[in-house]
Design a protein around this motif. Structure first.
Motif, PDB file in Angstrom:
ATOM      1  N   CYS A  26       0.858  -1.183   0.000  1.00  0.00           N
ATOM      2  CA  CYS A  26       0.000   0.000   0.000  1.00  0.00           C
ATOM      3  C   CYS A  26       0.892   1.229   0.000  1.00  0.00           C
ATOM      4  O   CYS A  26       1.848   1.320   0.783  1.00  0.00           O
ATOM      5  CB  CYS A  26      -0.907   0.003   1.240  1.00  0.00           C
ATOM      6  N   ASN A  27       0.606   2.150  -0.882  1.00  0.00           N
ATOM      7  CA  ASN A  27       1.381   3.383  -0.974  1.00  0.00           C
ATOM      8  C   ASN A  27       0.674   4.515  -0.243  1.00  0.00           C
ATOM      9  O   ASN A  27      -0.540   4.500  -0.068  1.00  0.00           O
ATOM     10  CB  ASN A  27       1.570   3.786  -2.437  1.00  0.00           C
ATOM     11  N   LYS A  28       1.456   5.495   0.164  1.00  0.00           N
ATOM     12  CA  LYS A  28       0.836   6.732   0.655  1.00  0.00           C
ATOM     13  C   LYS A  28       0.011   7.327  -0.482  1.00  0.00           C
ATOM     14  O   LYS A  28       0.422   7.308  -1.642  1.00  0.00           O
ATOM     15  CB  LYS A  28       1.905   7.731   1.094  1.00  0.00           C
ATOM     16  N   GLY A  29      -1.161   7.834  -0.146  1.00  0.00           N
ATOM     17  CA  GLY A  29      -2.032   8.364  -1.173  1.00  0.00           C
ATOM     18  C   GLY A  29      -2.939   7.315  -1.782  1.00  0.00           C
ATOM     19  O   GLY A  29      -3.673   7.614  -2.729  1.00  0.00           O
ATOM     20  N   GLU A  30      -2.887   6.089  -1.245  1.00  0.00           N
ATOM     21  CA  GLU A  30      -3.695   4.987  -1.788  1.00  0.00           C
ATOM     22  C   GLU A  30      -4.658   4.460  -0.733  1.00  0.00           C
ATOM     23  O   GLU A  30      -4.308   4.335   0.445  1.00  0.00           O
ATOM     24  CB  GLU A  30      -2.787   3.856  -2.252  1.00  0.00           C
ATOM     25  N   ILE A  31      -5.877   4.151  -1.174  1.00  0.00           N
ATOM     26  CA  ILE A  31      -6.842   3.432  -0.341  1.00  0.00           C
ATOM     27  C   ILE A  31      -7.010   2.051  -0.959  1.00  0.00           C
ATOM     28  O   ILE A  31      -7.473   1.924  -2.093  1.00  0.00           O
ATOM     29  CB  ILE A  31      -8.199   4.151  -0.273  1.00  0.00           C
ATOM     30  N   LYS A  32      -6.598   1.030  -0.207  1.00  0.00           N
ATOM     31  CA  LYS A  32      -6.688  -0.343  -0.713  1.00  0.00           C
ATOM     32  C   LYS A  32      -7.842  -1.050  -0.012  1.00  0.00           C
ATOM     33  O   LYS A  32      -7.906  -1.098   1.217  1.00  0.00           O
ATOM     34  CB  LYS A  32      -5.379  -1.099  -0.467  1.00  0.00           C
ATOM     35  N   GLY A  33      -8.763  -1.592  -0.800  1.00  0.00           N
ATOM     36  CA  GLY A  33      -9.897  -2.325  -0.268  1.00  0.00           C
ATOM     37  C   GLY A  33      -9.584  -3.807  -0.178  1.00  0.00           C
ATOM     38  O   GLY A  33      -9.154  -4.414  -1.167  1.00  0.00           O
ATOM     39  N   LEU A  34      -9.775  -4.380   0.997  1.00  0.00           N
ATOM     40  CA  LEU A  34      -9.561  -5.809   1.230  1.00  0.00           C
ATOM     41  C   LEU A  34     -10.937  -6.448   1.416  1.00  0.00           C
ATOM     42  O   LEU A  34     -11.624  -6.177   2.401  1.00  0.00           O
ATOM     43  CB  LEU A  34      -8.693  -6.005   2.474  1.00  0.00           C
ATOM     44  N   ILE A  35     -11.349  -7.268   0.467  1.00  0.00           N
ATOM     45  CA  ILE A  35     -12.673  -7.873   0.539  1.00  0.00           C
ATOM     46  C   ILE A  35     -12.555  -9.401   0.511  1.00  0.00           C
ATOM     47  O   ILE A  35     -11.507  -9.950   0.184  1.00  0.00           O
ATOM     48  CB  ILE A  35     -13.599  -7.380  -0.592  1.00  0.00           C
ATOM     49  N   GLY A  36     -13.650 -10.053   0.863  1.00  0.00           N
ATOM     50  CA  GLY A  36     -13.698 -11.511   0.916  1.00  0.00           C
ATOM     51  C   GLY A  36     -14.847 -11.933   1.800  1.00  0.00           C
ATOM     52  O   GLY A  36     -15.408 -11.126   2.544  1.00  0.00           O
ATOM     53  N   ARG A  37     -15.195 -13.182   1.731  1.00  0.00           N
ATOM     54  CA  ARG A  37     -16.325 -13.682   2.512  1.00  0.00           C
ATOM     55  C   ARG A  37     -16.004 -13.684   4.004  1.00  0.00           C
ATOM     56  O   ARG A  37     -14.832 -13.689   4.397  1.00  0.00           O
ATOM     57  CB  ARG A  37     -16.709 -15.094   2.056  1.00  0.00           C
ATOM     58  N   LEU A 170      -8.041  12.714   3.472  1.00  0.00           N
ATOM     59  CA  LEU A 170      -6.795  12.466   4.195  1.00  0.00           C
ATOM     60  C   LEU A 170      -5.810  11.594   3.423  1.00  0.00           C
ATOM     61  O   LEU A 170      -4.646  11.493   3.800  1.00  0.00           O
ATOM     62  CB  LEU A 170      -7.098  11.786   5.540  1.00  0.00           C
ATOM     63  N   LYS A 171      -6.267  10.960   2.358  1.00  0.00           N
ATOM     64  CA  LYS A 171      -5.416   9.965   1.696  1.00  0.00           C
ATOM     65  C   LYS A 171      -4.182  10.585   1.036  1.00  0.00           C
ATOM     66  O   LYS A 171      -3.220   9.874   0.756  1.00  0.00           O
ATOM     67  CB  LYS A 171      -6.217   9.147   0.686  1.00  0.00           C
ATOM     68  N   ALA A 172      -4.181  11.878   0.816  1.00  0.00           N
ATOM     69  CA  ALA A 172      -2.994  12.512   0.235  1.00  0.00           C
ATOM     70  C   ALA A 172      -1.782  12.371   1.146  1.00  0.00           C
ATOM     71  O   ALA A 172      -0.639  12.335   0.677  1.00  0.00           O
ATOM     72  CB  ALA A 172      -3.272  13.976  -0.050  1.00  0.00           C
ATOM     73  N   SER A 173      -2.017  12.262   2.454  1.00  0.00           N
ATOM     74  CA  SER A 173      -0.911  12.219   3.410  1.00  0.00           C
ATOM     75  C   SER A 173      -0.738  10.858   4.075  1.00  0.00           C
ATOM     76  O   SER A 173       0.199  10.663   4.844  1.00  0.00           O
ATOM     77  CB  SER A 173      -1.113  13.274   4.500  1.00  0.00           C
ATOM     78  N   LYS A 174      -1.642   9.919   3.805  1.00  0.00           N
ATOM     79  CA  LYS A 174      -1.575   8.608   4.438  1.00  0.00           C
ATOM     80  C   LYS A 174      -1.955   7.521   3.452  1.00  0.00           C
ATOM     81  O   LYS A 174      -2.520   7.793   2.388  1.00  0.00           O
ATOM     82  CB  LYS A 174      -2.531   8.540   5.648  1.00  0.00           C
ATOM     83  N   GLY A 175      -1.649   6.270   3.830  1.00  0.00           N
ATOM     84  CA  GLY A 175      -2.133   5.119   3.083  1.00  0.00           C
ATOM     85  C   GLY A 175      -3.147   4.370   3.934  1.00  0.00           C
ATOM     86  O   GLY A 175      -3.007   4.312   5.158  1.00  0.00           O
ATOM     87  N   PHE A 176      -4.162   3.816   3.290  1.00  0.00           N
ATOM     88  CA  PHE A 176      -5.222   3.121   4.020  1.00  0.00           C
ATOM     89  C   PHE A 176      -5.428   1.714   3.467  1.00  0.00           C
ATOM     90  O   PHE A 176      -5.430   1.516   2.244  1.00  0.00           O
ATOM     91  CB  PHE A 176      -6.559   3.870   3.895  1.00  0.00           C
ATOM     92  N   ILE A 177      -5.621   0.752   4.368  1.00  0.00           N
ATOM     93  CA  ILE A 177      -6.147  -0.562   4.001  1.00  0.00           C
ATOM     94  C   ILE A 177      -7.439  -0.727   4.777  1.00  0.00           C
ATOM     95  O   ILE A 177      -7.456  -0.605   6.009  1.00  0.00           O
ATOM     96  CB  ILE A 177      -5.166  -1.702   4.324  1.00  0.00           C
TER      97      ILE A 177
END
Length: 226
Positions: A26-37, A170-177
């Motif tokens: 995951c990079n700074k500036g990225e929102i990564k979605g983790l999905i699954g059952r 806020l994603k410009a300054s942080k990375g999110f999962i």
């Protein structure tokens, strides 16, 4: 620019393999979605990345710093658990002072949704209000990467929309999962999506792949994404 790099994550419960040689970044500036059952291991993976769950093997790095213990992740990775974590019998104002550095406190102390709650104790808040306070405390910590586990649980539609917009800002300054059973909001919020199934992560390049994986129906896809 720093990135969060996760590699070689393996986790079993008894004879059941939950995670098998997981790789994710995951990079700074990225929102990564983790999905699954449900039960696929999404929360377990986030806990392993954060360091509150042991794994048979794992490698976690932020930038050039390898995260080997809890002190290594200070100011680098923070985690919102599924369950409420704030102590009772303490006012929200006091909790803000306890959890955030002085420079970060005014953002919440002046927040239009938080101001009416400042002098209430945590146990007197509704479930949605508690969740909102927890999310805002976590995302305004000094950590560069934020792991959000079921952030929308018990949150009203209005506050849910507010949180989604807030994270985007806020994603410009942080990375999110982020992972949540409310997959539609995760998918709409995320820049990139990964799907966890049978212990393996699969990058999702096109949302229609979720139909082939049996995660959503064709009718749902046509209704939501077309």
């Amino acid at each position: 620019m720093n990135s969060l790099h996760i590699d070689s994550v393996t986790k079993s419960f008894g004879n059941k393999i939950i995670l098998s040689d997981i790789f994710m970044s995951c990079n700074k500036g990225e929102i990564k979605g983790l999905i699954g059952r449900n039960g696929s291991g999404k929360s377990t993976l986030l806990k392993i990345i954060f360091g509150t769950e042991k794994a048979e093997s794992k490698f976690v790095r932020v930038g050039n710093k390898v995260i080997k213990n809890n002190s290594d992740r200070k100011n680098l990775i923070n985690y919102l658990p599924q369950d409420n974590f704030l102590p009772n019998n303490i006012s929200i104002r006091t909790l803000i002072h306890l959890f955030l550095r002085k420079e970060n406190r005014p953002i919440l102390l002046e927040n239009e949704h938080i101001k009416p709650l400042l002098y209430k104790e945590n146990q007197h808040l509704s479930g949605g209000e508690r969740r909102m306070v927890e999310i805002l405390l976590i995302v305004h910590s000094d950590a560069e990467f934020i792991l959000l586990d079921e952030p929308f649980n018990g949150v009203s539609p209005i506050i849910k929309t507010y949180i989604i917009d807030y994270i985007k800002k806020l994603k410009a300054s942080k990375g999110f999962i982020i992972t949540d059973h409310d997959y539609e909001n995760v998918i709409s919020l995320a820049d990139t999506i990964v799907y966890l199934q049978n212990g393996y992560l699969k990058p999702i390049d096109d949302k229609s792949e979720l139909i082939d994986l049996g995660y959503i129906s064709r009718a749902t896809f046509d209704n939501v994404y077309k």
